[in-house]
Design an enzyme around this catalytic site. Sequence first.
Site, PDB file in Angstrom:
ATOM      1  N   ASP A  71       0.821  -1.223   0.000  1.00 43.15           N
ATOM      2  CA  ASP A  71       0.000   0.000   0.000  1.00 43.15           C
ATOM      3  C   ASP A  71       0.853   1.270   0.000  1.00 43.15           C
ATOM      4  O   ASP A  71       0.503   2.252  -0.661  1.00 43.15           O
ATOM      5  CB  ASP A  71      -0.893   0.039   1.249  1.00 43.15           C
ATOM      6  CG  ASP A  71      -2.008  -0.979   1.178  1.00 43.15           C
ATOM      7  OD1 ASP A  71      -2.258  -1.509   0.090  1.00 43.15           O
ATOM      8  OD2 ASP A  71      -2.631  -1.240   2.223  1.00 43.15           O
TER       9      ASP A  71
HETATM   10  P1  NAP Z   1       0.898  -4.006   3.104  1.00 36.82           P
HETATM   11  O1  NAP Z   1       0.151  -3.063   2.253  1.00 36.82           O
HETATM   12  O2  NAP Z   1       0.189  -4.695   4.208  1.00 36.82           O
HETATM   13  O3  NAP Z   1       1.560  -5.097   2.115  1.00 36.82           O
HETATM   14  C1  NAP Z   1       2.433  -6.059   2.595  1.00 36.82           C
HETATM   15  C2  NAP Z   1       2.836  -6.957   1.447  1.00 36.82           C
HETATM   16  O4  NAP Z   1       3.830  -7.832   1.960  1.00 36.82           O
HETATM   17  C3  NAP Z   1       1.700  -7.815   0.926  1.00 36.82           C
HETATM   18  O5  NAP Z   1       1.285  -7.380  -0.324  1.00 36.82           O
HETATM   19  C4  NAP Z   1       2.278  -9.246   0.885  1.00 36.82           C
HETATM   20  O6  NAP Z   1       2.172  -9.744  -0.436  1.00 36.82           O
HETATM   21  C5  NAP Z   1       3.744  -9.066   1.289  1.00 36.82           C
HETATM   22  N1  NAP Z   1       4.188 -10.074   2.254  1.00 36.82           N
HETATM   23  C6  NAP Z   1       3.535 -10.571   3.310  1.00 36.82           C
HETATM   24  N2  NAP Z   1       4.277 -11.483   3.943  1.00 36.82           N
HETATM   25  C7  NAP Z   1       5.431 -11.580   3.249  1.00 36.82           C
HETATM   26  C8  NAP Z   1       6.606 -12.365   3.402  1.00 36.82           C
HETATM   27  N3  NAP Z   1       6.747 -13.244   4.389  1.00 36.82           N
HETATM   28  N4  NAP Z   1       7.601 -12.192   2.512  1.00 36.82           N
HETATM   29  C9  NAP Z   1       7.468 -11.306   1.502  1.00 36.82           C
HETATM   30  N5  NAP Z   1       6.388 -10.535   1.311  1.00 36.82           N
HETATM   31  C10 NAP Z   1       5.372 -10.672   2.181  1.00 36.82           C
HETATM   32  O7  NAP Z   1       2.163  -3.329   3.770  1.00 36.82           O
HETATM   33  P2  NAP Z   1       2.714  -1.831   3.747  1.00 36.82           P
HETATM   34  O8  NAP Z   1       3.043  -1.421   2.345  1.00 36.82           O
HETATM   35  O9  NAP Z   1       3.785  -1.796   4.790  1.00 36.82           O
HETATM   36  O10 NAP Z   1       1.500  -0.920   4.165  1.00 36.82           O
HETATM   37  C11 NAP Z   1       1.011  -0.903   5.467  1.00 36.82           C
HETATM   38  C12 NAP Z   1      -0.494  -0.931   5.424  1.00 36.82           C
HETATM   39  O11 NAP Z   1      -0.969  -1.236   6.721  1.00 36.82           O
HETATM   40  C13 NAP Z   1      -1.105   0.409   5.035  1.00 36.82           C
HETATM   41  O12 NAP Z   1      -2.318   0.213   4.350  1.00 36.82           O
HETATM   42  C14 NAP Z   1      -1.369   1.047   6.394  1.00 36.82           C
HETATM   43  O13 NAP Z   1      -2.360   2.046   6.351  1.00 36.82           O
HETATM   44  C15 NAP Z   1      -1.809  -0.176   7.173  1.00 36.82           C
HETATM   45  N6  NAP Z   1      -1.601  -0.106   8.618  1.00 36.82           N
HETATM   46  C16 NAP Z   1      -0.575   0.613   9.112  1.00 36.82           C
HETATM   47  C17 NAP Z   1      -0.388   0.690  10.458  1.00 36.82           C
HETATM   48  C18 NAP Z   1       0.742   1.515  10.993  1.00 36.82           C
HETATM   49  O14 NAP Z   1       0.535   2.274  11.924  1.00 36.82           O
HETATM   50  N7  NAP Z   1       1.927   1.327  10.433  1.00 36.82           N
HETATM   51  C19 NAP Z   1      -1.218  -0.028  11.316  1.00 36.82           C
HETATM   52  C20 NAP Z   1      -2.241  -0.826  10.769  1.00 36.82           C
HETATM   53  C21 NAP Z   1      -2.413  -0.836   9.405  1.00 36.82           C
HETATM   54  P3  NAP Z   1       2.188 -11.338  -0.695  1.00 36.82           P
HETATM   55  O15 NAP Z   1       1.016 -11.871   0.053  1.00 36.82           O
HETATM   56  O16 NAP Z   1       2.071 -11.476  -2.167  1.00 36.82           O
HETATM   57  O17 NAP Z   1       3.472 -11.838  -0.150  1.00 36.82           O
END
Ligand code: NAP
Length: 461
Positions: A388
């Site tokens: 994201d």
């Molecule tokens: P993300 O959008 O959750 O994407 C993570 C990606 O990692 C997934 O597409 C997944 O694809 C891949 N993944 C998962 N496990 C893996 C592994 N073992 N090895 C390799 N790849 C792996 O992560 P992000 O870009 O960090 O974004 C964070 C999101 O979480 C945002 O939408 C944010 O708003 C939200 N959020 C943030 C917080 C905060 O405070 N930081 C709290 C809650 C939610 P595959 O399945 O294809 O591997």
Amino acid sequence: MNETFMQLAYLLAAFLFLVALRDLSRPESARRGMRLAAFGMAVAIAATLLEAGIVSYRWLTVGAVVGAAAGYPLGMWVPMTAMPQRIALSHAFGALATTLVGVGEYLRPSGVGSLTRSHVAALGLEVLFGGLTVTGSLMAFGKLQEILPGRPLVFRFQNAINIALLTAGAASLVWLVAMPSEAAAFKAMLVIALAVGVLIVLPIGGADMPVVISLLNSYAGVAAVATGFAINNNILIIVGALDGLSGFILSVVMSKAMNRSFANVLFGAFGAAPAGAVAGSGIGGEMVETTAEAAALRLAYAERVIMVPGYGLAVSQAQHQIKELGDLIEKRGGDVRYAIHPVAGRMPGHMNVLLAEAGVPYDKLVEMDEINEKFSGADVAVVVGANDVVNPAARTNPASPIYGMPILKVSEAKSVLALKRGKGKGFSGVENDLFIEPRTTMLFGDAKQSLLSLIAEVKTA
Ligand code: NAP
């Protein structure tokens, strides 16, 4: 215990909390901040326990043992990736404690009938905010732990019902203050607060959940302040105010990082796709897969590399491997930086914590605004488990639910290497066209395994 001595101990605890908060705002001093805060809490608890008014320690001991038995495993064994739901659970427990204190204070024999208006106003606020925080936090926990459906559950007239209930809660509070011995007003307020907690969290989901959790943190702080006034305890007032304000500030910071307003978070039902919305840009296309060998060649001879860690790095616990790869590229003469998005991962500062644990120097961790200017000069941007926070739809597709969220401008790099297990979506469930752009190649697999393969290949390149 002498009253003056107790107040001095509270003053010391308050001072320690303030210093701790300042230390917690920087990765290099965060550990010390945490220790100072824990010490401050120990001082406050010890001073409270030595209070002369306490007649029996039996139930306090039982409470302390039960609390420690529940708290230790929560603190030690819950993985960092499950931190948001763990925090939601802590808020529920804290708010339950304040709510029960409020109910106990109101109902005890010397309570009803002898309570003054100001006392009852404090008790009312305590129960109102405490009650909605208990059920709201339990709902948030249930959604994030996937015990309940995580998507927003939108129902008809939802906002009107919530506003009517909040108004009824406020009216009950006014009724109680006007007639302090009217137990029916107190009970009505408690029931309304519990219902509001459930209903306000029901229509929220997806990436808005962290904002809600820190908002609930803020409500728990307000409840604690009210408890402090109700039972005349200064440290509760101070800690509640710090908690309430820091929770509020964090909510604002997170909303900003996702380009969402509070009103939008609370009433917007994120994730319930707007009419006519398309997940990606709709351009379609295939991801191009590469091998560790080919990708390592690019990295070994790159002059400028930007690592872009995300949630997948945390899942795979690959922080040491990303650093090892970075060090290796630097040894070969390349310049390596780590791009930090404020909401990458599952809690604010998640990437800072992981990379600091692996020993990445703080000056290599570059915040979003600063690193965004550097992507166009980077030879390779290595996206490790981020989705994201690098999704171009946030900038280009007004119909996307994440439109407007500031992102890392990875697609401006000369080439992008994305490490993920497969074609899974990010937290918000939105497709990501970055992965099908011509400059992007995919290295599929668990992040740690892929990084280990890259390390091995760069060493021989
Ligand atoms: P993300 O959008 O959750 O994407 C993570 C990606 O990692 C997934 O597409 C997944 O694809 C891949 N993944 C998962 N496990 C893996 C592994 N073992 N090895 C390799 N790849 C792996 O992560 P992000 O870009 O960090 O974004 C964070 C999101 O979480 C945002 O939408 C944010 O708003 C939200 N959020 C943030 C917080 C905060 O405070 N930081 C709290 C809650 C939610 P595959 O399945 O294809 O591997």
